[in-house]
Motif scaffolding. Structure first.
Motif, PDB file in Angstrom:
ATOM      1  N   ASN A  68       5.058  -2.072  10.432  1.00 29.48           N
ATOM      2  CA  ASN A  68       4.979  -1.038   9.389  1.00 29.48           C
ATOM      3  C   ASN A  68       6.301  -1.023   8.620  1.00 29.48           C
ATOM      4  O   ASN A  68       7.357  -0.725   9.178  1.00 29.48           O
ATOM      5  CB  ASN A  68       4.710   0.314  10.050  1.00 29.48           C
ATOM      6  CG  ASN A  68       4.471   1.432   9.059  1.00 29.48           C
ATOM      7  OD1 ASN A  68       5.104   1.494   8.008  1.00 29.48           O
ATOM      8  ND2 ASN A  68       3.571   2.323   9.401  1.00 29.48           N
ATOM      9  N   ARG A  69       6.234  -1.328   7.314  1.00 25.59           N
ATOM     10  CA  ARG A  69       7.456  -1.414   6.516  1.00 25.59           C
ATOM     11  C   ARG A  69       7.804  -0.128   5.779  1.00 25.59           C
ATOM     12  O   ARG A  69       8.930   0.033   5.301  1.00 25.59           O
ATOM     13  CB  ARG A  69       7.327  -2.567   5.511  1.00 25.59           C
ATOM     14  CG  ARG A  69       7.307  -3.935   6.181  1.00 25.59           C
ATOM     15  CD  ARG A  69       7.276  -5.074   5.176  1.00 25.59           C
ATOM     16  NE  ARG A  69       5.937  -5.286   4.635  1.00 25.59           N
ATOM     17  CZ  ARG A  69       5.556  -5.035   3.390  1.00 25.59           C
ATOM     18  NH1 ARG A  69       6.431  -4.537   2.525  1.00 25.59           N
ATOM     19  NH2 ARG A  69       4.318  -5.263   2.987  1.00 25.59           N
ATOM     20  N   ASN A  86       5.850  -2.835  15.171  1.00 26.16           N
ATOM     21  CA  ASN A  86       6.939  -2.612  14.212  1.00 26.16           C
ATOM     22  C   ASN A  86       6.703  -3.306  12.870  1.00 26.16           C
ATOM     23  O   ASN A  86       7.653  -3.486  12.102  1.00 26.16           O
ATOM     24  CB  ASN A  86       8.258  -3.092  14.818  1.00 26.16           C
ATOM     25  CG  ASN A  86       8.656  -2.289  16.045  1.00 26.16           C
ATOM     26  OD1 ASN A  86       8.483  -1.070  16.084  1.00 26.16           O
ATOM     27  ND2 ASN A  86       9.181  -2.961  17.056  1.00 26.16           N
ATOM     28  N   TYR A 144       3.818   7.284  13.951  1.00 24.87           N
ATOM     29  CA  TYR A 144       4.249   7.163  12.559  1.00 24.87           C
ATOM     30  C   TYR A 144       4.472   8.544  11.944  1.00 24.87           C
ATOM     31  O   TYR A 144       5.462   8.777  11.243  1.00 24.87           O
ATOM     32  CB  TYR A 144       3.208   6.407  11.735  1.00 24.87           C
ATOM     33  CG  TYR A 144       3.007   4.968  12.132  1.00 24.87           C
ATOM     34  CD1 TYR A 144       4.031   4.200  12.673  1.00 24.87           C
ATOM     35  CD2 TYR A 144       1.766   4.351  11.943  1.00 24.87           C
ATOM     36  CE1 TYR A 144       3.841   2.874  13.021  1.00 24.87           C
ATOM     37  CE2 TYR A 144       1.568   3.017  12.286  1.00 24.87           C
ATOM     38  CZ  TYR A 144       2.600   2.284  12.821  1.00 24.87           C
ATOM     39  OH  TYR A 144       2.401   0.976  13.161  1.00 24.87           O
ATOM     40  N   PRO A 201       9.744   3.144   8.423  1.00 29.72           N
ATOM     41  CA  PRO A 201      11.202   3.080   8.614  1.00 29.72           C
ATOM     42  C   PRO A 201      11.992   3.460   7.367  1.00 29.72           C
ATOM     43  O   PRO A 201      13.086   4.037   7.483  1.00 29.72           O
ATOM     44  CB  PRO A 201      11.440   1.613   9.004  1.00 29.72           C
ATOM     45  CG  PRO A 201      10.152   1.161   9.595  1.00 29.72           C
ATOM     46  CD  PRO A 201       9.099   1.863   8.801  1.00 29.72           C
ATOM     47  N   ALA A 223       7.751  10.202  12.939  1.00 28.60           N
ATOM     48  CA  ALA A 223       8.903   9.641  12.239  1.00 28.60           C
ATOM     49  C   ALA A 223       8.944  10.091  10.783  1.00 28.60           C
ATOM     50  O   ALA A 223      10.019  10.375  10.234  1.00 28.60           O
ATOM     51  CB  ALA A 223       8.869   8.123  12.318  1.00 28.60           C
ATOM     52  N   GLY A 249      11.884  12.344   8.952  1.00 23.83           N
ATOM     53  CA  GLY A 249      12.548  11.842   7.755  1.00 23.83           C
ATOM     54  C   GLY A 249      12.417  12.792   6.577  1.00 23.83           C
ATOM     55  O   GLY A 249      13.362  12.966   5.792  1.00 23.83           O
ATOM     56  N   ALA A 282      12.001   7.191   7.342  1.00 24.20           N
ATOM     57  CA  ALA A 282      12.844   7.694   8.439  1.00 24.20           C
ATOM     58  C   ALA A 282      14.328   7.598   8.112  1.00 24.20           C
ATOM     59  O   ALA A 282      15.123   8.433   8.555  1.00 24.20           O
ATOM     60  CB  ALA A 282      12.537   6.921   9.722  1.00 24.20           C
ATOM     61  N   LEU A 283      14.703   6.595   7.313  1.00 22.83           N
ATOM     62  CA  LEU A 283      16.103   6.400   6.932  1.00 22.83           C
ATOM     63  C   LEU A 283      16.450   7.056   5.598  1.00 22.83           C
ATOM     64  O   LEU A 283      17.603   7.002   5.164  1.00 22.83           O
ATOM     65  CB  LEU A 283      16.415   4.902   6.849  1.00 22.83           C
ATOM     66  CG  LEU A 283      16.339   4.128   8.171  1.00 22.83           C
ATOM     67  CD1 LEU A 283      16.462   2.632   7.899  1.00 22.83           C
ATOM     68  CD2 LEU A 283      17.433   4.601   9.122  1.00 22.83           C
TER      69      LEU A 283
END
Length: 218
Positions: free
Chosen positions: A23-24, A21, A140, A27, A143, A147, A30-31
């Motif tokens: 990976n910055r 987790n 990845y 996410p 996701a 997104g 994805a958001l």
């Protein structure tokens, strides 16, 4: 010493799991919090990476004399070529107004490492590292594709590169396990090297995404 490919890969994954987790960027995508401009950057960087990896995998396969190892490595360049063609739609969708994207050292360290493996690594050890990273990259990409559709209104062609790598690939998995098992059976595969290559793959993969996260903070 592990006696099966499954034992080796399970051990590698257990070592890498604490950093799954780290990976910055993914996410943020994805958001829907990453700026849209990051997709032009990803497309440009991946165009360079897939072109380089295509050559590196050919070179790696040419050094492999064990049939199962060569079969696994020979199967990688066609996928890179197919993925490269898919990036054209993302480049168009991301917008030509993004301008010329210059390569980022933090993103291009990854293909540099793959090229090093092509020249220096025992091919069955490299296969273990490659397969471990393929699985992480696939997560990845899944996701990112979700997104892109949910938050950025990209269409299927624009998402095709990520869909491609996110898809289940049982043939690749079977070939990878056969290659790794052959390396163990012939005692060419040093498990310590396999762990090292996989750990470095994870580091360079994270460097790619986190370089972009630093430039395109959410």
């Amino acid at each position: 010493m592990p006696h099966s490919a499954r034992d080796l890969l399970d051990g590698i994954q257990a070592e890498l799991a604490p950093h799954d987790n780290d990976n910055r960027m993914v996410p943020l995508i994805a958001l829907g919090r990453a700026p849209r401009g990051v997709f032009a950057a990803i497309a440009a960087e991946e165009q360079r990476i897939t072109s380089s990896d295509w050559r590196s995998f050919h070179a790696m396969a040419a050094r492999a004399d064990e049939p199962h190892v060569r079969a696994f490595l020979d199967g990688l360049p066609p996928g890179e070529q197919q993925a490269l063609a898919m990036l054209d739609a993302l480049v168009t969708a991301a917008g030509p107004d993004q301008g010329m994207e210059l390569p980022r050292a933090g993103c291009q360290a990854y293909p540099g490492y793959v090229a090093w493996l092509a020249l220096n690594a025992e091919p069955s050890c490299a296969a273990a590292g490659i397969y471990t990273n393929v699985a992480a990259f696939g997560r990845y990409c899944g996701a990112v594709a979700d997104g892109m559709r949910t938050h950025y209104e990209f269409d299927d062609p624009a998402c095709a590169f990520f869909d491609f790598f996110a898809a289940d690939t049982p043939v690749i998995e079977q070939r990878a396990f056969a290659a790794i098992q052959a390396g163990l059976d012939t005692e060419r595969l040093n498990p310590n090297d396999a762990h090292l290559y996989a750990r470095l793959f994870q580091n360079y993969e994270l460097m790619f995404w986190n370089t972009l996260a630093d430039e395109f903070p959410g």
